[in-house]
Write a protein that holds these residues in place. Structure first.
Motif, PDB file in Angstrom:
ATOM      1  N   LEU A 254      44.213  36.652  29.540  1.00 12.71           N
ATOM      2  CA  LEU A 254      44.604  37.813  30.334  1.00 12.71           C
ATOM      3  C   LEU A 254      44.667  39.066  29.474  1.00 12.71           C
ATOM      4  CD1 LEU A 254      45.512  38.907  33.068  1.00 12.71           C
ATOM      5  CD2 LEU A 254      47.869  38.278  32.465  1.00 12.71           C
ATOM      6  N   VAL A 255      45.217  38.918  28.254  1.00  8.23           N
ATOM      7  CA  VAL A 255      45.291  40.063  27.331  1.00  8.23           C
ATOM      8  C   VAL A 255      43.894  40.525  26.949  1.00  8.23           C
ATOM      9  CG1 VAL A 255      46.002  40.760  25.018  1.00  8.23           C
ATOM     10  CG2 VAL A 255      47.580  39.468  26.466  1.00  8.23           C
ATOM     11  N   SER A 256      42.972  39.559  26.667  1.00  3.24           N
ATOM     12  CA  SER A 256      41.601  39.927  26.290  1.00  3.24           C
ATOM     13  C   SER A 256      40.901  40.645  27.432  1.00  3.24           C
ATOM     14  CB  SER A 256      40.816  38.669  25.903  1.00  3.24           C
ATOM     15  OG  SER A 256      41.430  38.012  24.821  1.00  3.24           O
ATOM     16  N   LEU A 257      41.099  40.129  28.639  1.00  6.06           N
ATOM     17  CA  LEU A 257      40.478  40.766  29.787  1.00  6.06           C
ATOM     18  C   LEU A 257      41.025  42.173  29.997  1.00  6.06           C
ATOM     19  CD1 LEU A 257      38.573  40.512  32.175  1.00  6.06           C
ATOM     20  CD2 LEU A 257      40.446  39.479  33.492  1.00  6.06           C
ATOM     21  N   THR A 258      42.331  42.305  29.857  1.00  3.81           N
ATOM     22  CA  THR A 258      42.953  43.625  30.009  1.00  3.81           C
ATOM     23  C   THR A 258      42.470  44.584  28.923  1.00  3.81           C
ATOM     24  OG1 THR A 258      44.899  42.548  30.935  1.00  3.81           O
ATOM     25  CG2 THR A 258      45.161  44.819  30.200  1.00  3.81           C
ATOM     26  N   LYS A 259      42.332  44.061  27.702  1.00  3.57           N
ATOM     27  CA  LYS A 259      41.868  44.894  26.589  1.00  3.57           C
ATOM     28  C   LYS A 259      40.429  45.355  26.821  1.00  3.57           C
ATOM     29  CE  LYS A 259      41.378  44.859  21.574  1.00  3.57           C
ATOM     30  NZ  LYS A 259      41.515  44.063  20.329  1.00  3.57           N
ATOM     31  N   ALA A 260      39.562  44.447  27.307  1.00  5.92           N
ATOM     32  CA  ALA A 260      38.177  44.818  27.571  1.00  5.92           C
ATOM     33  C   ALA A 260      38.107  45.901  28.646  1.00  5.92           C
ATOM     34  CB  ALA A 260      37.381  43.589  27.992  1.00  5.92           C
ATOM     35  N   ILE A 261      38.938  45.716  29.681  1.00 12.53           N
ATOM     36  CA  ILE A 261      38.939  46.717  30.757  1.00 12.53           C
ATOM     37  C   ILE A 261      39.446  48.055  30.242  1.00 12.53           C
ATOM     38  CG2 ILE A 261      39.978  47.303  32.979  1.00 12.53           C
ATOM     39  CD1 ILE A 261      39.935  44.315  33.653  1.00 12.53           C
ATOM     40  N   ASP A 262      40.501  48.000  29.403  1.00 11.72           N
ATOM     41  CA  ASP A 262      41.061  49.245  28.861  1.00 11.72           C
ATOM     42  C   ASP A 262      40.074  49.954  27.938  1.00 11.72           C
ATOM     43  OD1 ASP A 262      43.372  48.842  30.260  1.00 11.72           O
ATOM     44  OD2 ASP A 262      44.431  47.869  28.593  1.00 11.72           O
ATOM     45  N   GLN A 263      39.287  49.190  27.183  1.00 13.66           N
ATOM     46  CA  GLN A 263      38.352  49.821  26.243  1.00 13.66           C
ATOM     47  C   GLN A 263      37.153  50.429  26.976  1.00 13.66           C
ATOM     48  OE1 GLN A 263      37.351  46.746  23.461  1.00 13.66           O
ATOM     49  NE2 GLN A 263      39.159  47.119  22.164  1.00 13.66           N
ATOM     50  N   THR A 264      36.622  49.712  27.965  1.00 14.19           N
ATOM     51  CA  THR A 264      35.435  50.229  28.645  1.00 14.19           C
ATOM     52  C   THR A 264      35.791  51.220  29.752  1.00 14.19           C
ATOM     53  OG1 THR A 264      35.486  48.349  30.151  1.00 14.19           O
ATOM     54  CG2 THR A 264      34.163  48.114  28.168  1.00 14.19           C
ATOM     55  N   LEU A 265      36.848  50.895  30.495  1.00 15.82           N
ATOM     56  CA  LEU A 265      37.311  51.745  31.602  1.00 15.82           C
ATOM     57  C   LEU A 265      36.258  51.902  32.701  1.00 15.82           C
ATOM     58  CD1 LEU A 265      39.205  54.584  29.714  1.00 15.82           C
ATOM     59  CD2 LEU A 265      40.164  52.549  30.795  1.00 15.82           C
ATOM     60  N   LEU A 266      35.189  51.108  32.600  1.00 17.69           N
ATOM     61  CA  LEU A 266      34.152  51.118  33.636  1.00 17.69           C
ATOM     62  C   LEU A 266      33.986  49.685  34.114  1.00 17.69           C
ATOM     63  CD1 LEU A 266      31.480  53.402  31.899  1.00 17.69           C
ATOM     64  CD2 LEU A 266      33.100  54.081  33.666  1.00 17.69           C
ATOM     65  N   TYR A 267      34.579  49.359  35.264  1.00 20.94           N
ATOM     66  CA  TYR A 267      34.516  47.988  35.734  1.00 20.94           C
ATOM     67  C   TYR A 267      34.472  47.966  37.250  1.00 20.94           C
ATOM     68  CZ  TYR A 267      39.491  48.286  36.939  1.00 20.94           C
ATOM     69  OH  TYR A 267      40.691  48.650  37.492  1.00 20.94           O
ATOM     70  N   ALA A 268      33.977  46.833  37.731  1.00 20.11           N
ATOM     71  CA  ALA A 268      33.919  46.622  39.176  1.00 20.11           C
ATOM     72  C   ALA A 268      33.985  45.130  39.431  1.00 20.11           C
ATOM     73  CB  ALA A 268      32.655  47.206  39.775  1.00 20.11           C
ATOM     74  N   ARG A 269      34.516  44.745  40.580  1.00 25.31           N
ATOM     75  CA  ARG A 269      34.602  43.350  40.991  1.00 25.31           C
ATOM     76  C   ARG A 269      33.791  43.199  42.271  1.00 25.31           C
ATOM     77  NH1 ARG A 269      38.499  40.672  43.926  1.00 25.31           N
ATOM     78  NH2 ARG A 269      39.788  42.559  43.945  1.00 25.31           N
ATOM     79  N   VAL A 270      32.766  42.350  42.220  1.00 25.96           N
ATOM     80  CA  VAL A 270      31.849  42.197  43.353  1.00 25.96           C
ATOM     81  C   VAL A 270      31.702  40.718  43.655  1.00 25.96           C
ATOM     82  CG1 VAL A 270      30.594  44.298  42.731  1.00 25.96           C
ATOM     83  CG2 VAL A 270      29.805  42.083  41.861  1.00 25.96           C
ATOM     84  N   ASP A 271      31.131  40.437  44.871  1.00 26.43           N
ATOM     85  CA  ASP A 271      30.845  39.044  45.188  1.00 26.43           C
ATOM     86  C   ASP A 271      29.451  38.702  44.690  1.00 26.43           C
ATOM     87  OD1 ASP A 271      29.107  40.256  46.914  1.00 26.43           O
ATOM     88  OD2 ASP A 271      30.193  39.706  48.738  1.00 26.43           O
TER      89      ASP A 271
END
Length: 606
Positions: A254-271
């Protein structure tokens, strides 16, 4: 519960009493045994001393009789006096030892309160001892006197000779008796030691079966119960540790995922079809989407080309758990084109369905830098190509100049001499023999000059020694010929006796560079001394050209001359030739300090 009534206190007290009793019994028997053993050892020490003294008595009696007999035959006073002193010292030691033995026997008799076998032997020995002692003193007194009564002296000497074997025999018996008694004591000591050993062994067996074994069984049972309890506790701790590890792993993910999102700040969740479930605010701003982005296709919102759009949808639909990474270029609303590094990974929900998490990072600056690097590389390649073309042009120009120089030398020298030779031959008048002879002599001189000119021209082209014998012989020949032609001191040294042959191309270039360096010294350096030296090792050949000329400033030589008029073409072609054979050229010079040119060539492995 009172501390004194606790189980551990009761157990400790019971074990303490048992160990005190067991160790006390062993200690009692050990101390008692040591008492008897030490007592016997003390008597053994006295016995060894008495046996030593008894053995010495035998030796002293033999020495005394021999020295007295030898003394009776001596004539010189100095030697006799010295012998008398030695005999008296031997006699005193013999007597003293006998007294010690007598006193020891008396002390033993007092302890035992009966006469011993040794004491009986000493009663037999006393007369022999007294006779030898008396006769020895009388003999010494007679020998000391100024006039010796030989008859009386002989009487005493005979008495010593008669009693000395009897004394030795009795002393042997006494020594054997001492040894016999010592062995009896040792046997008694062994019996005592065996008895103590058996008693201690019986005590240990008794303690083992009645004390230690029951206690050990009780302790074993207690330890077994403790081990079972410990194993149960460890199993529980292991399960708790595994649960903690699983929890830490989930938290770390969870921390790694949060860190990746915080570093890139460009994300999306799709099906799996690319329909947006959620979109990051930074990504929405980049796509210029403020609201109503749910249930829309991400590939449609990104202004991608048809090929890139199909590629993105294909990656989203085929993702089954692995992470896919690819770069895409798209156009923003402001018509600015940017590059995104897009990573796609599957996220599985509790219900069993899966979604795709799309993480993006802006790599536009990296792409710009990469394009700039490619542009610079292309520019450098073009510059290098232009430089090679320029070098090739200068080499061709130098070759043309060399051809012109050779043609000019042939025309100005050899051609004129051939023309003069032809005219002189045609002007010979055989009718006038005197003038004909003069012209023939002139023709001979002209022929010699012509031959010398041809030799110079051919020598400057390719010396035959280089082809036949190699670089060392060719350079030696060059120094010799140039000395004749220029009247300068040009020397050659082969310091390491180098005679190895190389490829023709290598030898020719080494020769031409050396020739150019020597010609520069002759033409420009105004030197009167030039040294060509060869040195080599297993890996390197080195040729140095030293002159004592006026030298020059290294900074005045251009790195790349544009034409012959500027100078430096010779040095330029020297470097080009050395580079062509993977060699190196070094030039060291200073005004008024001469010049050194060094050629280094790596010798190939044979």
């Amino acid at each position: 519960m009172n501390n004194k009534e606790s189980l551990d206190h009761q157990t400790f007290g019971r074990l303490s009493r048992i160990y005190i009793i067991a160790l006390g019994a062993i200690a009692l028997f050990t101390i008692g045994g040591q008492f008897f053993i030490q007592r016997y050892l003390n008597t053994q020490i006295d016995d060894s001393r008495i046996i030593n003294i008894s053995g010495r008595q035998r030796m002293l009696s033999q020495k005394l009789s021999k020295e007295i007999l030898l003394l009776s035959s001596l004539k010189k006073d100095e030697t006799k006096n010295q012998y008398i002193q030695d005999i008296e010292a031997t006699l005193d030691l013999w007597k003293e030892s006998y007294i010690i033995l007598s006193q020891y026997n008396k002390s033993i008799q007092k302890e035992r309160k009966d006469i011993t076998e040794v004491q009986k032997m000493f009663i037999v020995l006393d007369p022999y001892f007294n006779e030898i002692l008396h006769s020895s003193r009388k003999a010494i007194d007679l020998i000391k006197a100024d006039t010796i009564n030989q008859k009386e002296l002989k009487l005493h000497l005979d008495n010593i000779v008669i009693n000395e074997p009897l004394f030795l025999k009795q002393m042997d018996a006494i020594v054997f008796q001492y040894e016999k008694e010592a062995q009896q004591k040792v046997s008694s000591l062994k019996k005592i030691e065996y008895l103590l050993f058996v008693l201690i062994l019986l005590i240990l067996i008794f303690e083992f079966f009645l004390l230690f074994r029951p206690i050990a069984l009780s302790i074993k049972k207690t330890i077994s119960n403790l081990l079972v309890s410990q194993q149960k506790a460890e199993n529980m701790a292991s399960k708790a540790h595994e649960l903690r590890k699983l929890q830490d792993k989930n938290v770390q993910e969870l921390v790694s995922l949060t860190k990746a999102i915080d570093q890139t700040l460009l994300y999306a969740r799709v099906d799996e079809f690319g329909i947006i479930q959620s979109l990051g605010s930074r990504f929405a701003k980049l796509l210029n989407i403020e609201e109503n982005h749910h249930q829309k296709n991400l590939a449609d919102l990104m202004d991608l080309g048809e090929i890139q759009k199909n590629r993105l949808l294909n990656l989203i639909s085929q993702n089954k758990g692995d992470v896919f990474n690819e770069e895409f270029e798209f156009k923003m609303a402001s018509s600015k084109r940017i590059w995104l590094d897009i990573s796609i990974l599957s996220v599985f929900q509790i219900s069993g369905s899966s979604e795709r998490l799309i993480l993006c990072s802006d790599i536009s600056k990296r792409k710009e830098a990469q394009n700039e690097i490619e542009r610079l590389n292309a520019s450098r390649y073009k510059e290098k190509e232009e430089l090679q073309k320029s070098n090739a042009s200068q080499i061709v120009e130098a070759q043309e100049e060399e051809r012109k120089r050779i043609a000019k030398e042939i025309h100005d020298s050899i051609g004129q001499m051939l023309t003069a030779l032809k005219l002189n031959i045609e002007s010979i008048n055989l009718k006038n023999l005197e003038k004909a002879e003069q012209k023939i002599e002139g023709l001979k001189q002209l022929s010699n000059d012509l031959i010398q000119g041809i030799r110079i021209a051919t020598f400057n082209l390719t010396p035959p020694e280089l082809k036949d014998y190699g670089i060392s012989t060719a350079l030696q020949k060059m120094a010799k010929e140039l000395t004749k032609l220029t009247n300068k001191n040009i020397f050659f040294e082969n310091r390491s006796d180098f005679d190895q042959r190389f490829d023709t191309l290598v030898e020719t270039n080494l020769y031409r560079v050396t020739q150019e360096a020597v010609n520069n010294s002759i033409k420009y350096a105004e030197s009167d001394y030039i040294l060509i030296a060869i040195n080599h090792s297993n890996l390197l050949l080195s040729i140095t050209i030293d002159d004592n000329g006026k030298g020059f400033n290294m900074n005045d030589i251009p790195s790349k001359p544009s034409n012959n008029a500027e100078g430096g073409m010779g040095l330029f072609f020297m470097k080009e030739r050395m580079n062509y054979i993977n060699g190196r050229l070094f030039i060291n010079s200073a005004p008024n300090k001469g010049t050194r040119v060094t050629l280094n060539y790596n010798i190939p492995e044979s």
